[in-house]
Design a protein around this motif. Structure first.
Motif, PDB file in Angstrom:
ATOM      1  N   SER A  23       0.836  -1.206   0.000  1.00 22.37           N
ATOM      2  CA  SER A  23       0.000   0.000   0.000  1.00 22.37           C
ATOM      3  C   SER A  23       0.874   1.261   0.000  1.00 22.37           C
ATOM      4  N   PHE A  24       1.966   1.244   0.776  1.00 24.49           N
ATOM      5  CA  PHE A  24       2.880   2.389   0.787  1.00 24.49           C
ATOM      6  C   PHE A  24       3.500   2.594  -0.601  1.00 24.49           C
ATOM      7  N   ARG A  25       3.871   1.488  -1.240  1.00 18.09           N
ATOM      8  CA  ARG A  25       4.457   1.590  -2.580  1.00 18.09           C
ATOM      9  C   ARG A  25       3.466   2.213  -3.559  1.00 18.09           C
ATOM     10  N   LEU A  26       2.227   1.789  -3.471  1.00 18.50           N
ATOM     11  CA  LEU A  26       1.189   2.322  -4.356  1.00 18.50           C
ATOM     12  C   LEU A  26       1.000   3.823  -4.119  1.00 18.50           C
ATOM     13  N   GLN A  27       0.968   4.221  -2.862  1.00 15.40           N
ATOM     14  CA  GLN A  27       0.786   5.640  -2.543  1.00 15.40           C
ATOM     15  C   GLN A  27       1.968   6.481  -3.022  1.00 15.40           C
ATOM     16  N   ILE A  28       3.182   5.952  -2.884  1.00 16.81           N
ATOM     17  CA  ILE A  28       4.370   6.673  -3.348  1.00 16.81           C
ATOM     18  C   ILE A  28       4.330   6.803  -4.870  1.00 16.81           C
ATOM     19  N   SER A  29       3.921   5.738  -5.532  1.00 16.91           N
ATOM     20  CA  SER A  29       3.812   5.771  -6.991  1.00 16.91           C
ATOM     21  C   SER A  29       2.799   6.820  -7.436  1.00 16.91           C
ATOM     22  N   GLN A  30       1.667   6.884  -6.747  1.00 15.85           N
ATOM     23  CA  GLN A  30       0.650   7.888  -7.073  1.00 15.85           C
ATOM     24  C   GLN A  30       1.182   9.303  -6.834  1.00 15.85           C
ATOM     25  N   LEU A  31       1.917   9.466  -5.747  1.00 15.73           N
ATOM     26  CA  LEU A  31       2.504  10.783  -5.474  1.00 15.73           C
ATOM     27  C   LEU A  31       3.462  11.203  -6.583  1.00 15.73           C
ATOM     28  N   ARG A  32       4.265  10.281  -7.053  1.00 15.93           N
ATOM     29  CA  ARG A  32       5.195  10.586  -8.149  1.00 15.93           C
ATOM     30  C   ARG A  32       4.428  10.990  -9.399  1.00 15.93           C
ATOM     31  N   ASP A  33       3.343  10.261  -9.694  1.00 18.82           N
ATOM     32  CA  ASP A  33       2.557  10.574 -10.892  1.00 18.82           C
ATOM     33  C   ASP A  33       1.922  11.960 -10.810  1.00 18.82           C
ATOM     34  N   GLU A  34       1.514  12.372  -9.625  1.00 15.21           N
ATOM     35  CA  GLU A  34       0.802  13.632  -9.445  1.00 15.21           C
ATOM     36  C   GLU A  34       1.721  14.799  -9.081  1.00 15.21           C
ATOM     37  N   LEU A  35       2.992  14.530  -8.854  1.00 14.09           N
ATOM     38  CA  LEU A  35       3.893  15.549  -8.325  1.00 14.09           C
ATOM     39  C   LEU A  35       3.966  16.791  -9.210  1.00 14.09           C
ATOM     40  N   ARG A  36       4.086  16.621 -10.497  1.00  9.29           N
ATOM     41  CA  ARG A  36       4.215  17.767 -11.414  1.00  9.29           C
ATOM     42  C   ARG A  36       2.862  18.441 -11.679  1.00  9.29           C
ATOM     43  N   LEU A  37       1.797  17.634 -11.594  1.00 11.18           N
ATOM     44  CA  LEU A  37       0.469  18.190 -11.880  1.00 11.18           C
ATOM     45  C   LEU A  37      -0.121  18.918 -10.680  1.00 11.18           C
ATOM     46  N   ARG A  38      -0.072  18.260  -9.522  1.00 10.25           N
ATOM     47  CA  ARG A  38      -0.670  18.812  -8.302  1.00 10.25           C
ATOM     48  C   ARG A  38       0.263  18.585  -7.110  1.00 10.25           C
ATOM     49  N   PRO A  39       1.292  19.401  -6.961  1.00  7.62           N
ATOM     50  CA  PRO A  39       2.214  19.178  -5.838  1.00  7.62           C
ATOM     51  C   PRO A  39       1.627  19.583  -4.482  1.00  7.62           C
ATOM     52  N   GLU A  40       0.596  20.410  -4.504  1.00  5.70           N
ATOM     53  CA  GLU A  40       0.001  20.827  -3.231  1.00  5.70           C
ATOM     54  C   GLU A  40      -0.636  19.618  -2.535  1.00  5.70           C
ATOM     55  N   GLY A  41      -0.431  19.556  -1.265  1.00  2.00           N
ATOM     56  CA  GLY A  41      -0.965  18.440  -0.480  1.00  2.00           C
ATOM     57  C   GLY A  41      -0.035  17.244  -0.429  1.00  2.00           C
ATOM     58  N   SER A  42       1.010  17.239  -1.248  1.00  2.01           N
ATOM     59  CA  SER A  42       1.945  16.110  -1.249  1.00  2.01           C
ATOM     60  C   SER A  42       2.655  15.979   0.096  1.00  2.01           C
ATOM     61  N   ASP A  43       2.998  17.121   0.680  1.00  2.00           N
ATOM     62  CA  ASP A  43       3.703  17.058   1.962  1.00  2.00           C
ATOM     63  C   ASP A  43       2.832  16.443   3.052  1.00  2.00           C
ATOM     64  N   ARG A  44       1.558  16.770   3.049  1.00  2.00           N
ATOM     65  CA  ARG A  44       0.639  16.192   4.039  1.00  2.00           C
ATOM     66  C   ARG A  44       0.531  14.679   3.849  1.00  2.00           C
ATOM     67  N   ARG A  45       0.392  14.246   2.609  1.00  2.00           N
ATOM     68  CA  ARG A  45       0.280  12.812   2.321  1.00  2.00           C
ATOM     69  C   ARG A  45       1.572  12.081   2.689  1.00  2.00           C
TER      70      ARG A  45
END
Length: 135
Positions: A99-121
């Motif tokens: 589950s952690f791997r999946l969440q990290i992968s999603q964060l990487r995919d969204e990092l350039r599009l929507r970086p806001e909220g990444s720090d909280r996640r």
């Protein structure tokens, strides 16, 4: 005149006082070895999980500095650490690590599009990883 050699008798082997190991001793030894191997795998899993936590801290610092390239690169390192933890973890820990791997992968995919909220996640993932280590 040459001295003649006197043959010396070879020492006789005295049977050992301890009997050879029994099947019970061998079984106990095998169980001990299996326990030690399981403990070793658990420790490696903890090491990799703690490495991922430290790397998440590096991602948070990169996000704070608005360095998305460094954040992306470090997220990949987090993912690799979680992969290694997954490979050596106990069966009951594989689900959360996946589950952690999946969440990290999603964060990487969204990092350039929507970086806001990444720090909280990331902080939430970090907390969850630490709770898994403490368990």
């Amino acid at each position: 005149m040459q001295p003649t050699s006197v043959p010396t008798p070879l020492p006789t082997l005295v049977p050992s006082a301890t009997p050879p190991p029994t099947m019970l001793d061998e079984s106990a030894l095998r169980l001990d070895i299996l326990d030690l191997q399981a403990e070793q795998r658990r420790l490696w899993s903890v090491i990799y999980l703690l490495r991922a936590v430290a790397q998440i801290d590096d991602v948070l610092a990169a996000l704070q500095a608005n360095d998305l390239d460094e954040a992306d690169r470090t997220l990949m390192l987090v993912y690799r650490s979680l992969d290694r933890a997954y490979a050596v973890s106990a069966e009951q820990d594989k689900g959360p690590i996946d589950s952690f791997r999946l969440q990290i992968s999603q964060l990487r995919d969204e990092l350039r599009l929507r970086p806001e909220g990444s720090d909280r996640r990331l902080r939430q993932i970090r907390r969850l990883i630490l709770s898994l280590v403490e368990a």
